[in-house]
Design an enzyme around this catalytic site. Structure first.
Site, mmCIF file in Angstrom:
data_model
loop_
_atom_site.group_PDB
_atom_site.id
_atom_site.type_symbol
_atom_site.label_atom_id
_atom_site.label_comp_id
_atom_site.label_asym_id
_atom_site.label_seq_id
_atom_site.Cartn_x
_atom_site.Cartn_y
_atom_site.Cartn_z
ATOM 1 N N ASN A 66 -6.460 -16.557 19.840
ATOM 2 C CA ASN A 66 -6.855 -16.079 18.511
ATOM 3 C C ASN A 66 -7.378 -14.652 18.588
ATOM 4 O OD1 ASN A 66 -9.181 -16.893 19.895
ATOM 5 N ND2 ASN A 66 -10.266 -17.494 18.029
ATOM 6 N N ASN A 86 -18.359 -23.800 16.253
ATOM 7 C CA ASN A 86 -17.390 -24.738 15.686
ATOM 8 C C ASN A 86 -16.617 -25.382 16.829
ATOM 9 O OD1 ASN A 86 -15.730 -26.182 14.009
ATOM 10 N ND2 ASN A 86 -14.392 -24.457 13.514
ATOM 11 N N ASP A 108 -15.992 -22.539 26.248
ATOM 12 C CA ASP A 108 -15.709 -21.989 24.912
ATOM 13 C C ASP A 108 -16.487 -20.685 24.733
ATOM 14 O OD1 ASP A 108 -14.717 -21.584 22.388
ATOM 15 O OD2 ASP A 108 -15.803 -23.223 21.438
#
Length: 427
Positions: free
Chosen positions: A105, A276, A303
């Protein structure tokens, strides 16, 4: 070793003396010496000596196979103010990681051979360790049309496909991706939670949709076959579906983050804890820890999601999602789980080194003569307080600021070369 990793080679002999060597794959947990020559471990034993070798005194420390992080946001491109391959890979080395997997992303997203080529050039120029990547499962991560997966997967840099940050809302698209996976062996990874861009399949966005996506993905996987990896699982209800699937022999793997294993939603930690999937309840945290002990969870992945201080200072509603965690994951897990008897050191190695390497089908780090010398030396006696400004990563966004930690990475060897030694980066 992939040819895109551009780290200078050395033929020096390096003799590591006396650490406690822990490798569950090889059944090792004892004090040993290791002789490194070039990119490989040449000899393992007691009382080793070799004339001309550079001696690294490591008595009182622990030596593990190098860690592999399946979930890292290296940003770069148009978000280089948050992180770059140069800064992120060096932060990873300081965290004991010898290989990492970037999430696609980026801006622009990694959804075409042209953008992937630009990414590879950045890796070649700036990486301090091995840097792999996933590519976008759908074009622009929009969830409507698959990226050219077959073409992208031919590249040795690419280890899977995901729209991480966004779920795959379309059941038809996920089915199509898993069917490609069944034919080609490509790893499909899903972010099973709603995103800021997509509403919930259960109504208005509420960030409680994780079990819905997990159940759906596992149903599709059972029908199609293929390879599925579920990212940053955070809820007890999701674990029930994964546990059932594994009992049936369905070949799914999943990961959990350090922050979901340690923090809960009642602590009021502010925007630096906005992630998230969000932090969950104490009950969910306990369920995740129990799933680690059961072997239901395959991987601890960071993450790592760096943001600028200005972005995180916007307040809860406007601050972006993410925690900067790659430099402190090992000390956090050691402090919170290992020293409290909740996780064995051998299991830590499986979860943070060997399992993730197996999932992305790269060489599995191991302590074995002839194996590639991807190693981390950890000093469990160092006690320190986490100060965000001291992090090498551009991302200082951590809810663990001020936390007292036990243990710190003392050395990281990547393909026989010291990327970190004595706790400092080696140029």
């Amino acid at each position: 070793m992939c040819s895109f990793w551009n780290v200078p080679r050395r033929n020096d002999l390096i003799l590591i003396k006396g650490p406690r060597v822990i490798d569950p794959l090889m059944g090792i947990d004892r004090e040993l010496d290791l002789l490194l020559e070039g990119i490989r471990i040449r000899e393992i034993g007691k009382g080793l000596w070799r004339a001309g070798a550079q001696v690294v005194e490591a008595r009182g420390k622990m030596l593990f196979p190098g860690f592999v992080d399946l979930h890292v946001h290296l940003r770069d491109f148009e978000e280089s103010h948050k992180e770059t391959i140069f800064t992120g890979s060096r932060a990873a080395a300081l965290g004991g990681f010898t290989a990492i997997v970037n999430m696609p992303n980026t801006l622009p997203p990694l959804d075409s051979p042209e953008v992937l080529l630009r990414w590879k050039e950045r890796v070649r120029e700036g990486a301090a360790i091995r840097v792999f990547t996933m590519v976008c499962l759908s074009r622009g991560r929009g969830g409507e049309e698959l990226s050219p997966l077959k073409e992208l997967f031919d590249d040795p840099l690419v280890v899977g496909a995901t729209d991480d940050g966004n779920p795959i809302r379309s059941e038809a698209l996920m089915r199509q991706a898993l069917e490609i996976s069944q034919r080609t062996g490509m790893l499909i990874a899903d972010h099973p939670e709603d995103s800021p861009d997509f509403g919930s399949p259960l109504g208005p966005r509420n960030f409680w949709s994780e079990p819905f996506y997990v159940e759906r993905d596992l149903m599709l996987l059972q029908e199609t076959g293929g390879r599925l990896h579920l990212q940053h699982i955070s809820m007890e209800e999701s674990l029930k579906f994964i546990r059932q699937a594994k009992k049936k022999g369905i070949g799914v793997t999943c990961e959990v983050t350090p922050h979901h294993l340690i923090l809960h939603d009642g602590q009021g930690l502010g925007p630096n804890a906005k992630v998230n999937p969000p932090l969950r309840s104490k009950k969910d945290v306990e369920a995740l820890r129990e799933a680690l002990r059961e072997g239901i969870i395959d991987v601890i992945a960071t993450d790592h999601a760096p943001h600028s201080p200005e972005e995180k200072a916007r307040g809860w509603e406007e601050a972006p999602f993410g925690i900067s965690g790659i430099e402190v994951a090992l000390p956090l897990i050691y402090t919170e789980l290992v020293t409290r008897g909740l996780l064995e050191l051998g299991e830590l190695v499986r979860l943070m080194s060997q399992n993730p390497a197996r999932i992305i089908e790269i060489d599995i780090p191991r302590i074995q003569e002839g194996a590639r010398a991807n190693l981390v030396i950890f000093d469990p006696e160092i006690q320190w307080v986490l100060k965000p400004d001291a992090l090498f990563s551009k991302g200082k966004n951590t809810p663990f600021s001020g936390k007292r930690l036990m243990g710190k990475v003392w050395a990281t060897f990547v393909e026989g070369r010291a990327a970190v030694l004595g706790g400092d980066l080696i140029p």
